[in-house]
Motif scaffolding. Structure first.
Motif, PDB file in Angstrom:
ATOM      1  N   THR A  63       0.354 -62.489  -6.450  1.00 58.86           N
ATOM      2  CA  THR A  63       0.861 -64.312  -5.001  1.00 58.86           C
ATOM      3  C   THR A  63      -0.519 -64.337  -5.477  1.00 58.86           C
ATOM      4  O   THR A  63      -1.069 -65.426  -5.638  1.00 58.86           O
ATOM      5  N   VAL A  64      -2.041 -63.569  -5.342  1.00 57.02           N
ATOM      6  CA  VAL A  64      -3.560 -63.765  -5.489  1.00 57.02           C
ATOM      7  C   VAL A  64      -3.405 -64.395  -6.546  1.00 57.02           C
ATOM      8  O   VAL A  64      -3.705 -65.956  -7.137  1.00 57.02           O
ATOM      9  N   GLU A  85      -9.071 -60.242  -4.555  1.00 55.22           N
ATOM     10  CA  GLU A  85      -8.520 -59.655  -6.236  1.00 55.22           C
ATOM     11  C   GLU A  85      -9.405 -58.300  -6.507  1.00 55.22           C
ATOM     12  O   GLU A  85      -9.369 -57.437  -6.842  1.00 55.22           O
ATOM     13  N   TRP A  86     -10.256 -58.512  -6.683  1.00 55.28           N
ATOM     14  CA  TRP A  86     -11.141 -57.519  -6.516  1.00 55.28           C
ATOM     15  C   TRP A  86     -10.923 -56.196  -5.513  1.00 55.28           C
ATOM     16  O   TRP A  86     -11.293 -54.633  -5.925  1.00 55.28           O
ATOM     17  N   PHE A  87     -10.103 -56.288  -4.858  1.00 57.13           N
ATOM     18  CA  PHE A  87      -9.837 -55.307  -3.498  1.00 57.13           C
ATOM     19  C   PHE A  87      -8.863 -54.732  -3.889  1.00 57.13           C
ATOM     20  O   PHE A  87      -8.059 -54.312  -3.874  1.00 57.13           O
ATOM     21  N   PHE A  88      -7.374 -55.734  -4.798  1.00 54.79           N
ATOM     22  CA  PHE A  88      -6.399 -54.851  -5.427  1.00 54.79           C
ATOM     23  C   PHE A  88      -6.827 -54.138  -6.808  1.00 54.79           C
ATOM     24  O   PHE A  88      -6.298 -53.859  -6.714  1.00 54.79           O
ATOM     25  N   THR A  89      -7.619 -54.764  -7.498  1.00 56.98           N
ATOM     26  CA  THR A  89      -8.209 -54.161  -8.301  1.00 56.98           C
ATOM     27  C   THR A  89      -8.522 -52.763  -8.040  1.00 56.98           C
ATOM     28  O   THR A  89      -8.573 -52.029  -8.723  1.00 56.98           O
ATOM     29  N   ILE A 127     -13.102 -56.327 -17.915  1.00 59.25           N
ATOM     30  CA  ILE A 127     -13.692 -57.025 -18.549  1.00 59.25           C
ATOM     31  C   ILE A 127     -14.534 -58.685 -18.486  1.00 59.25           C
ATOM     32  O   ILE A 127     -15.495 -58.518 -18.898  1.00 59.25           O
ATOM     33  N   GLY A 128     -13.612 -59.076 -17.663  1.00 66.37           N
ATOM     34  CA  GLY A 128     -14.686 -60.444 -17.181  1.00 66.37           C
ATOM     35  C   GLY A 128     -15.974 -60.391 -16.339  1.00 66.37           C
ATOM     36  O   GLY A 128     -16.431 -60.464 -16.489  1.00 66.37           O
ATOM     37  N   LEU A 129     -15.884 -59.217 -16.120  1.00 67.79           N
ATOM     38  CA  LEU A 129     -17.466 -58.698 -15.085  1.00 67.79           C
ATOM     39  C   LEU A 129     -17.999 -57.722 -16.472  1.00 67.79           C
ATOM     40  O   LEU A 129     -19.418 -58.062 -15.857  1.00 67.79           O
TER      41      LEU A 129
END
Length: 300
Positions: A63-64, A85-89, A127-129
């Motif tokens: 959903t995010v 997003e970072w929490f779920f990752t 990868i984006g980081l």
């Protein structure tokens, strides 16, 4: 009397189990064994709670990702969505590491279908980081789309997904034969339409005519190509009627296989301590693959 309820002959017990029956390996004791029971076996209260919590996390994370693609929502809640997003990752990273830790064969799990899905669920964010300039070479939206693989993680926790998968595997030969017959039909009728209509009516080549035949037989009918002659319309009408019958065949094949799957009884996450095969029935006394005595069925 089946092998799952009686002890097979000694020579049958000495035969090694099929490679497909060997999972990733359950530890015999200790904290890894308890963690394996919680993560991979859903017949206990802790296992069910883990599965339900992970299902909720998957749905919320997807959903995010969807909300991030909506420009007004992203403009107003962008920072909150990034934090979520970072929490779920991070959550899925811990889950992935726990799965690798609690199995005897972590490399086999990492190369399995669900292992790859688990990895694809977390790697785009990292990868984006690491490569913030990746958008120069690749559109960042592709990395965001990869996160949608999280939705496939749901298939690990719902029994009906497994039933549908087994039905598709059991009927794969019938479906393959059926599709080959359909391809022959659309190829022949597409060639006929190319000969009947010709380039002056839009059927410029046999591949174009076959494309039209596929869209007609599958009842999609885009409308970009339409027959103009009476004979061409007669062939198109035949193909449209044929499409109704074609759609009914795979439905019947899969429905019959799913009915057969229901007759096999509800499998459990019970694991043999000798060959490590899973899915034994609750009342089985011996392993259906190697014949070894099964441990007591634990559930609550």
């Amino acid at each position: 009397m089946t092998a799952s309820s009686s002890l097979p002959p000694a020579d049958a017990r000495r035969r090694p189990p099929a490679a497909a029956a060997l999972p990733f390996g359950k530890p015999e004791r200790g904290p890894r064994e308890r963690l394996y029971t919680i993560i991979f076996e859903a017949d206990t209260r802790a296992g069910r709670l883990f599965d339900l919590s992970l299902i909720a996390a998957i749905v919320l994370s997807v959903t995010v990702v969807v909300l991030t693609s909506v420009a007004p929502v992203a403009a107003r809640w962008g920072r909150e969505l990034v934090a979520l997003e970072w929490f779920f990752t991070g959550l899925f990273s811990v889950e992935y590491a726990a799965r690798l830790y609690c199995v005897k064969r972590p490399l086999r799990y990492a190369r399995s279908f669900f292992g790859v899905i688990d990895l694809l669920a977390i790697v785009p964010t990292y990868i984006g980081l690491v490569f913030p300039g990746a958008h120069v070479l690749i559109d960042v939206r592709i990395l965001r789309l990869l996160r949608m693989f999280r939705i496939l993680k749901l298939t690990s926790y719902v029994h009906e997904y497994g039933m549908l998968g087994r039905a598709l595997v059991a009927s794969r030969r019938k479906i393959l034969i059926f599709l080959s017959v359909v391809m022959m039909v659309v190829f022949l009728l597409g060639t006929v339409m190319y000969a009947v209509e010709g380039p002056e009516h839009g059927f410029t080549s046999i591949p174009t005519a076959v494309y039209w035949a596929i869209s007609t037989v599958t009842t999609v009918g885009f409308g970009d190509l339409t027959p103009k002659t009476d004979l061409g319309r007669a062939v198109a009408s035949l193909m449209m009627l044929l499409g109704w019958g074609i759609l009914a065949v795979p439905t019947g094949i899969i429905s019959a296989e799913m009915t057969a799957q229901r007759g096999l009884g509800m499998p459990t996450t019970r694991t043999c301590s000798e060959c490590l095969s899973e899915g034994h029935e609750a009342g089985a006394d011996y392993c259906k693959h190697c014949g070894a005595a099964l441990p007591p069925y634990i559930y609550d």
